[in-house]
Write an enzyme that holds these catalytic residues in place. Sequence first.
Site, PDB file in Angstrom:
ATOM      1  CG  ASP A  71      33.360  25.555   7.992  1.00  0.00           C
ATOM      2  OD1 ASP A  71      35.039  24.992   7.773  1.00  0.00           O
ATOM      3  OD2 ASP A  71      32.818  24.564   8.173  1.00  0.00           O
ATOM      4  CE1 TYR A 113      44.791  24.763  19.860  1.00  0.00           C
ATOM      5  CE2 TYR A 113      46.683  25.247  21.705  1.00  0.00           C
ATOM      6  CZ  TYR A 113      45.578  25.841  20.980  1.00  0.00           C
ATOM      7  OH  TYR A 113      45.746  26.830  20.771  1.00  0.00           O
ATOM      8  CD  GLN A 165      39.404  33.838  25.094  1.00  0.00           C
ATOM      9  OE1 GLN A 165      38.977  34.624  25.887  1.00  0.00           O
ATOM     10  NE2 GLN A 165      40.774  32.651  24.559  1.00  0.00           N
ATOM     11  CB  VAL A 166      42.630  36.553  19.422  1.00  0.00           C
ATOM     12  CG1 VAL A 166      43.514  37.803  18.709  1.00  0.00           C
ATOM     13  CG2 VAL A 166      43.338  35.969  20.682  1.00  0.00           C
TER      14      VAL A 166
END
Length: 297
Positions: free
Chosen positions: A40, A129, A11-12
Amino acid sequence: MKILLLGKNGQVGWELQRSLTPLGELIALDRQVVDGLCGDLSDLDALRSTILQVKPDVIVNAAAYTAVDKAESETELADRVNGQASKVMAEEAEMLGAWLIHYSTDYVFNGQGSTPWQETDAVAPVNHYGASKLAGEQAIIASGCKYLIFRTSWVYAARGNNFAKTMLRLAKNRETLSVIADQIGAPTGADLIADVTALAIQQAVKRDELVGIYHLASGGEVSWHGYASHVIKFARANGEALAVTAVNPIETTAYPTPARRPLNSRLNTQKLREKFCLHLPDWQSGVNRMLREVLNK
Ligand code: NDP
């Protein structure tokens, strides 16, 4: 100025591809290997050698392991991508004298109370997270590199899936919706984050004293229930045919998830606004703009 952008399709990251372009030469990567360069973040050796090959003046890391619930079981991968990869980027940035721009989350806090979190508040992540993102922050700070860490929350973008689109879809097919009303934050557009990032980089590269953590979120606050109600009201006012007649508020406890969620996601953005002379608009303006795009109005 040479900029290495990681996570270009998130998104960003997608919005950064637009906002960073005027600043200089932009090398934007996702996880694929292109021309011998690999973005990666789970392959730490490849990441290190990619940074060494590019020799950027600025690294912007928009890549992250963001599957909050899955991170409770995929702990090793979340730690590698959010923690160890950040350490690699920071070490290489320090060696090159480059800036590292990184994003983090309000999930580094315990989510209690109702006061907007300040950068100096004690951290105590609510879930794995949050812990993995905190490990990334700490590795960057410990490296001694020049960094900007933007902690943000409730990110949305017109591209891809988001909460507002899900609410619109459900509102077309269901008469009642139940939405969490005791988690409070500020929906923040990926476009705003990307624009603020570009403006902040322009200032930071001339002033090393701007190194630090900054809270970056839209102005105002709302619950998920308030956010959903706003989306539905806006869509209806713009001629969308919706089946929904009631949006019921529910508590977090009524919607159990593998990862705990904070009730208080409010972020105090005074430091960012003052140090960089920036204005952060209220959450409604960005959400309305995204809705116009989604609804084609
Ligand atoms: P997205 O999930 O939209 O994008 C994350 C990107 O990282 C994706 O392109 C993803 O690629 C990529 N990625 C995941 N794993 C790897 C990997 N091993 N190697 C390379 N790339 C990888 O996240 P956002 O744009 O919303 O988030 C940007 C930043 O903001 C992140 O640091 C996030 O932690 C933080 N943040 C986000 C919030 C939110 O509400 N979304 C709230 C608070 C902070 P792929 O699609 O291939 O998996």
